[in-house]
Motif scaffolding. Sequence first.
Motif, PDB file in Angstrom:
ATOM      1  N   MET A   1       0.832  -1.200   0.000  1.00 12.48           N
ATOM      2  CA  MET A   1       0.000   0.000   0.000  1.00 12.48           C
ATOM      3  C   MET A   1       0.865   1.249   0.000  1.00 12.48           C
ATOM      4  N   ALA A   2       1.919   1.241   0.783  1.00 12.93           N
ATOM      5  CA  ALA A   2       2.812   2.405   0.847  1.00 12.93           C
ATOM      6  C   ALA A   2       3.456   2.656  -0.514  1.00 12.93           C
TER       7      ALA A   2
ATOM      8  N   LYS B   1       1.371  10.527  -2.934  1.00 13.90           N
ATOM      9  CA  LYS B   1       0.619  10.774  -1.704  1.00 13.90           C
ATOM     10  C   LYS B   1       1.514  10.360  -0.531  1.00 13.90           C
ATOM     11  N   ASP B   2       2.467  11.253  -0.218  1.00 18.90           N
ATOM     12  CA  ASP B   2       3.525  10.909   0.730  1.00 18.90           C
ATOM     13  C   ASP B   2       2.983  10.593   2.121  1.00 18.90           C
ATOM     14  N   TYR B   3       2.004  11.394   2.589  1.00 18.79           N
ATOM     15  CA  TYR B   3       1.550  11.194   3.965  1.00 18.79           C
ATOM     16  C   TYR B   3       0.834   9.854   4.134  1.00 18.79           C
ATOM     17  N   LEU B   4       0.112   9.392   3.076  1.00 15.98           N
ATOM     18  CA  LEU B   4      -0.539   8.071   3.152  1.00 15.98           C
ATOM     19  C   LEU B   4       0.491   6.955   3.032  1.00 15.98           C
ATOM     20  N   ALA B   5       1.511   7.166   2.209  1.00 17.90           N
ATOM     21  CA  ALA B   5       2.596   6.176   2.116  1.00 17.90           C
ATOM     22  C   ALA B   5       3.296   6.035   3.457  1.00 17.90           C
ATOM     23  N   LEU B   6       3.589   7.175   4.106  1.00 18.48           N
ATOM     24  CA  LEU B   6       4.258   7.150   5.407  1.00 18.48           C
ATOM     25  C   LEU B   6       3.387   6.469   6.453  1.00 18.48           C
ATOM     26  N   SER B   7       2.083   6.749   6.427  1.00 16.70           N
ATOM     27  CA  SER B   7       1.174   6.134   7.394  1.00 16.70           C
ATOM     28  C   SER B   7       1.184   4.614   7.277  1.00 16.70           C
ATOM     29  N   ASN B   8       1.160   4.089   6.038  1.00 14.81           N
ATOM     30  CA  ASN B   8       1.169   2.634   5.846  1.00 14.81           C
ATOM     31  C   ASN B   8       2.508   2.023   6.225  1.00 14.81           C
ATOM     32  N   LEU B   9       3.607   2.735   5.972  1.00 16.70           N
ATOM     33  CA  LEU B   9       4.917   2.230   6.386  1.00 16.70           C
ATOM     34  C   LEU B   9       5.001   2.117   7.905  1.00 16.70           C
ATOM     35  N   LEU B  10       4.455   3.124   8.615  1.00 19.10           N
ATOM     36  CA  LEU B  10       4.476   3.080  10.077  1.00 19.10           C
ATOM     37  C   LEU B  10       3.607   1.929  10.602  1.00 19.10           C
ATOM     38  N   LYS B  11       2.467   1.673   9.933  1.00 21.52           N
ATOM     39  CA  LYS B  11       1.618   0.537  10.334  1.00 21.52           C
ATOM     40  C   LYS B  11       2.358  -0.781  10.137  1.00 21.52           C
ATOM     41  N   ALA B  12       3.012  -0.912   8.977  1.00 17.20           N
ATOM     42  CA  ALA B  12       3.769  -2.144   8.698  1.00 17.20           C
ATOM     43  C   ALA B  12       4.887  -2.324   9.718  1.00 17.20           C
ATOM     44  N   LYS B  13       5.556  -1.226  10.055  1.00 20.76           N
ATOM     45  CA  LYS B  13       6.647  -1.291  11.020  1.00 20.76           C
ATOM     46  C   LYS B  13       6.137  -1.747  12.384  1.00 20.76           C
ATOM     47  N   THR B  14       4.975  -1.203  12.795  1.00 19.50           N
ATOM     48  CA  THR B  14       4.383  -1.595  14.076  1.00 19.50           C
ATOM     49  C   THR B  14       4.042  -3.073  14.091  1.00 19.50           C
ATOM     50  N   THR B  15       3.454  -3.558  12.979  1.00 20.91           N
ATOM     51  CA  THR B  15       3.068  -4.974  12.903  1.00 20.91           C
ATOM     52  C   THR B  15       4.289  -5.886  12.962  1.00 20.91           C
TER      53      THR B  15
ATOM     54  N   GLN C   1       1.190  11.838  14.928  1.00 22.82           N
ATOM     55  CA  GLN C   1       1.863  12.331  13.720  1.00 22.82           C
ATOM     56  C   GLN C   1       1.000  13.419  13.080  1.00 22.82           C
ATOM     57  N   LEU C   2       1.583  14.620  12.888  1.00 19.34           N
ATOM     58  CA  LEU C   2       0.872  15.736  12.278  1.00 19.34           C
ATOM     59  C   LEU C   2       1.616  16.148  11.005  1.00 19.34           C
ATOM     60  N   THR C   3       0.882  16.227   9.891  1.00 18.50           N
ATOM     61  CA  THR C   3       1.477  16.589   8.604  1.00 18.50           C
ATOM     62  C   THR C   3       0.652  17.690   7.962  1.00 18.50           C
ATOM     63  N   GLN C   4       1.304  18.791   7.591  1.00 19.83           N
ATOM     64  CA  GLN C   4       0.619  19.892   6.892  1.00 19.83           C
ATOM     65  C   GLN C   4       1.011  19.890   5.435  1.00 19.83           C
ATOM     66  N   HIS C   5      -0.022  19.760   4.551  1.00 19.12           N
ATOM     67  CA  HIS C   5       0.178  19.871   3.118  1.00 19.12           C
ATOM     68  C   HIS C   5      -0.365  21.215   2.641  1.00 19.12           C
TER      69      HIS C   5
END
Length: 528
Positions: A1-2, A10-24, A464-468
């Motif tokens: 997904m990332a 869509k960097d912020y969604l890619a980062l969010s999925n990478l963090l989820k994968a890392k947590t898992t 995590q806060l991201t401003q676009h």
Amino acid sequence: MAKCYDKENKDYLALSNLLKAKTTYSLLGKDEEVNDINFDIYQLLFSRADKDKTYKKYLDKYIDYVEEKHDSLKLTKGFLAKGIYKLVDEKNTVDGKKYLEKALKYNENNNDKNLKSTINRHLAFMYNEYLHNQDSALYYYKADVKYLKEIKDIENLCSNYVNQAACYYYLEDNKKAIQYLHQADSLPLEEHKLVTKQYIYEFLSINYEELEQYKEALYYLNLNQKYRDSVKSKEQDIALKDIQTKYQTREKELENQVLKSSVKSNQIMKYTFLGLLIATIALGWLIVKNARRREKISLQEKQIEQQKREKALKDFELSSIDLLIEGQEKERQRLANDLHDNLGSMLATLKINFENLKRNTTEGHIPDTKLYDKTDDLIDEAYQRVRRLAHAKNAGVFANQGLIPAVKKLADKVSVPGRLTVDVLDFGFDGRLDNTLEFTIFRAIQELTTNIIKHAKATEATIQLTQHDDDINIIIEDNGIGFDTKWSGKKDGMGLQAIIKKIKYLNGNLDIDSTPGKGTTIIINIPI
């Protein structure tokens, strides 16, 4: 997904999925996969224009891990990335050269020709662009030629020849530069051919001019202009060819129809009758469809009216909430001023009275009972005022700090060593937002953090806060016990439902991803 979101920028969604994968992976104890994701996060954040310096820590973690495991291939990738980072971000050619050469050394164990080619290109770029050492740059460009020929990478080979020509130009060896430009021109390019040829001919013209061979310089200057015009007209040519092809196809179809009409003349009556029958059926079907369409439009208009009424009611409700919050903030400011102006002067008077009492005692004077009584009355009055103002809070502190410092201070306060760690990651917040928007976001984060403390039984949480350019993305994650998301929609009051209403009023949305026993992720998107 990332990776999919990364391809769509869509960097912020890619980062969010990478963090989820890392947590898992962390929960599964997969340390190597966790480290690979650290490298992916670094590459994602490094490619952003608005880099936050925190991204460097992911590369450092990656290198520390692979050094401990003695993985030469991953060490090569890590040192290559660090060398590029030192050159591009820090403009530090000393460290950049050191790490690129370390990458080259570790790659000797892997014999990865593709990695070696990439390292050579970056070393050559560093010597040519930063250190202005064209001889060293030529060494690495030439070292890369054999591999590019071996894998038949025509595009990069052409770029290599052009870069070598640039080095010779800086060395004032125009004949050599011309030689390599002709080699580049002779390659059968498939991609970006027009643009590449344009630049090759421009450089040839410049080098011939330096040699005072003006006839050749003019020849290649004209070729450069020709290819430049070709680049501009290429899309028009494609469009014209497409139209011409369609026209010829249609012309051929008409010719075939004329030939076939002579053969089918005896069937005209039959087809005419069949056509009339089909037309009658089609007309009846259109009449029925039109009636249904009018009925559907009428129903949609009624639904739109109902939605407008519901929106007006919702706007009124949320405006009332805004007025309530505004009134609360004004009251807190008033209470803070009261503390400063009234209680402050009273305490100053108390201080003077105590100094007089102390002086009388030390000088052996008879204690002044009136002074004691007056001081006692002041203490009693101050106590009563403190009781009245005990629960007031001054929102001005938050207004002065701003959103990010306030959230980090909140995370620091709720973190308990050994029990709960709350990390805050922020990206792209270069300035302040509207005060009302900052206050709303802070209250939402405060409420969600309180829920983690009360209910989640988590040991780790991330805010995590991201401003676009167009929106603000907030992701709050914890590794707690999770909950049934169906239950969250039934709860009333000033908790989660109040947050959802406020986010919707700001035209935002709030999504909850939680499963009992597997933690919770809440994603908030608010347009700016």
